[in-house]
Write a protein that holds these residues in place. Structure first.
Motif, PDB file in Angstrom:
ATOM      1  N   CYS A  51       5.101  -1.735   6.760  1.00 18.49           N
ATOM      2  CA  CYS A  51       4.615  -2.424   5.554  1.00 18.49           C
ATOM      3  C   CYS A  51       5.635  -2.335   4.427  1.00 18.49           C
ATOM      4  N   VAL A  55       7.507  -5.273   2.205  1.00 10.63           N
ATOM      5  CA  VAL A  55       7.620  -5.288   0.739  1.00 10.63           C
ATOM      6  C   VAL A  55       9.083  -5.425   0.330  1.00 10.63           C
ATOM      7  N   GLY A 135       0.125  -8.902   2.274  1.00 12.26           N
ATOM      8  CA  GLY A 135      -1.285  -8.579   2.060  1.00 12.26           C
ATOM      9  C   GLY A 135      -2.030  -8.385   3.367  1.00 12.26           C
ATOM     10  N   TYR A 138      -1.206  -5.107   5.197  1.00 18.04           N
ATOM     11  CA  TYR A 138      -1.871  -3.919   4.656  1.00 18.04           C
ATOM     12  C   TYR A 138      -3.366  -3.922   4.967  1.00 18.04           C
ATOM     13  N   CYS A 163      -3.896  -1.036  -0.762  1.00 15.83           N
ATOM     14  CA  CYS A 163      -4.450  -2.389  -0.553  1.00 15.83           C
ATOM     15  C   CYS A 163      -4.800  -3.058  -1.891  1.00 15.83           C
ATOM     16  N   VAL A 166      -1.664  -4.244  -3.606  1.00 13.70           N
ATOM     17  CA  VAL A 166      -1.126  -5.490  -3.043  1.00 13.70           C
ATOM     18  C   VAL A 166      -1.794  -6.691  -3.702  1.00 13.70           C
ATOM     19  N   LEU A 208       4.799   0.081  -5.029  1.00 12.43           N
ATOM     20  CA  LEU A 208       4.136  -0.139  -3.738  1.00 12.43           C
ATOM     21  C   LEU A 208       5.072   0.244  -2.599  1.00 12.43           C
TER      22      LEU A 208
END
Length: 385
Positions: A51, A55, A135, A138, A163, A166, A208
């Protein structure tokens, strides 16, 4: 009276219990472990590192979108409807006519062709679709892992926080774009998004990224059992301060991008003919210069960059006084090498008047530097007893 003797745990039964299984009537019946174990933690760690990679891709793509001045090409926001780009010529003309109503077209791109518009549209569309992919990456696995009992009690609020962050990041992105679509009757300056909102958007993406990477690495990598010493304690503190400085330097880059501050003084080490330019404090009140004066913003970014390089060099030299495992030494070595590479990229970008490819590489380098800083912190973390 009946005396019920506890069932003895045979080696097979102990192994099955460790694997999240039970034995019934001498036969093994497999069930999912309700309590997280080392294997499930490795799975979660890989997921979170993956994840964080997505990002990272969003940050890099966002930087390229900003550098190609494509971010204001989509003038509305729909969660599902905009996932399908225009297909027919009529749909493209309709989308182009919307864009023509806003300041960027009127002031900057009044002679833009439909073909040129398609390029900037696809850049922004790609960035938004990548955001939706992040999104889903996650939220969907979170639902799956939650139902299967992978998360410990302490992990559940942290994963929910990721979450939620996001979703917040996506809304913040549109809030940022809106600032560049507003008519500013008192100003004839080039339309651009607010540097404050740009910094908030980038800053939240970096938070994040750092949070996901930290959680992923600490789940995947076993903590190093380093003997406690005064030098080790100081090294940990030094690494935390250095990591914070690297984050702040990356965040200051958002103000450089938002104000096009990379184009005001294209010389190094001096700014023009001076070490400290005359217009450093041209705005009043003085604090306004830090966030709105392109000269001051570039000056601050230079100072933070040099400060980060100095701190990382000091961290490397100090780490040689501490007996560290091989993996920790490699992490600190990578951080140091990336710091020098990043400074060279920054100076080159400045001297060559911010070419898109080099500027995008420099922006990506800031996240790479942050990555190595997080890795170093993960390697130096305390063993939880």
């Amino acid at each position: 009276d009946l005396c019920i003797m506890p069932r003895s745990r045979t080696p097979l039964r102990q192994w099955l219990l460790r694997r999240g299984q039970t034995t019934e009537g001498g036969h093994a019946s497999v069930r999912m472990a309700s309590i997280p174990n080392a294997a499930s933690y490795r799975v979660l760690g890989r997921w979170l590192v993956g994840c964080s990679g997505l990002v990272l891709g969003a940050v890099v793509l966002g930087g390229v979108t900003r550098l190609t001045e494509s971010g204001l090409s989509m003038v509305d926001w729909h969660l599902v409807k905009e996932m399908k780009p225009p297909r027919t010529e009529a749909e493209w003309e309709d989308e182009f006519s919307k864009y023509k109503q806003f300041p960027e077209f009127k002031i900057m791109n009044h002679d833009m062709t439909l073909r040129e518009f398609k390029f900037i549209f696809y850049m922004e569309w790609g960035h938004r679709m990548w955001g939706r992919l992040v999104g889903l990456a996650y939220i969907l696995p979170t639902v799956y892992f939650w139902k299967r009992g992978y998360f410990s009690r302490s992990m559940k609020p942290r994963v929910l926080g990721l979450c939620g962050f996001v979703v917040f990041q996506g809304l913040l992105g549109w809030y940022m774009v809106k600032s560049g679509l507003e008519e500013k009757t008192e100003s004839y300056d080039i339309p651009r998004v607010s540097q404050y909102r740009l910094a908030a958007h980038l800053g939240s993406a970096l938070l994040l990224y750092c949070s996901s990477l930290w959680m992923g690495l600490t789940l995947m990598l076993p903590a190093n059992k380093i003997p406690d010493s005064r030098n080790l304690l100081q090294l940990r503190r030094f690494a935390k301060v250095t990591g914070g400085l690297v984050f702040l330097t990356a965040l200051s880059g958002a103000f450089v991008a938002g104000l096009d501050a990379g184009l005001v003084y294209n010389s190094f080490p001096k700014m023009g003919e001076r070490w400290i330019p005359d217009d450093l404090l041209a705005f009043s009140p003085a604090i306004k210069n830090v966030f709105e004066n392109p000269t001051t913003v570039q000056f601050d970014h230079r100072i933070l960059g040099i400060g980060s390089l100095t701190a990382i060099t000091g961290l490397y030299l100090f780490s040689r006084r501490v007996h560290l495992p091989r993996r920790a030494k490699i992490a600190i070595g990578c951080l140091t090498a990336m710091a020098y590479t990043q400074v060279v990229l920054g100076i080159s970008t400045l001297l060559l008047y911010v070419p898109t490819s080099l500027a995008a590489t420099h922006q990506s380098g800031s996240v790479a530097l942050l990555t190595f800083a997080i890795w170093v912190l993960a390697e130096l973390r305390k063993v939880v007893k």
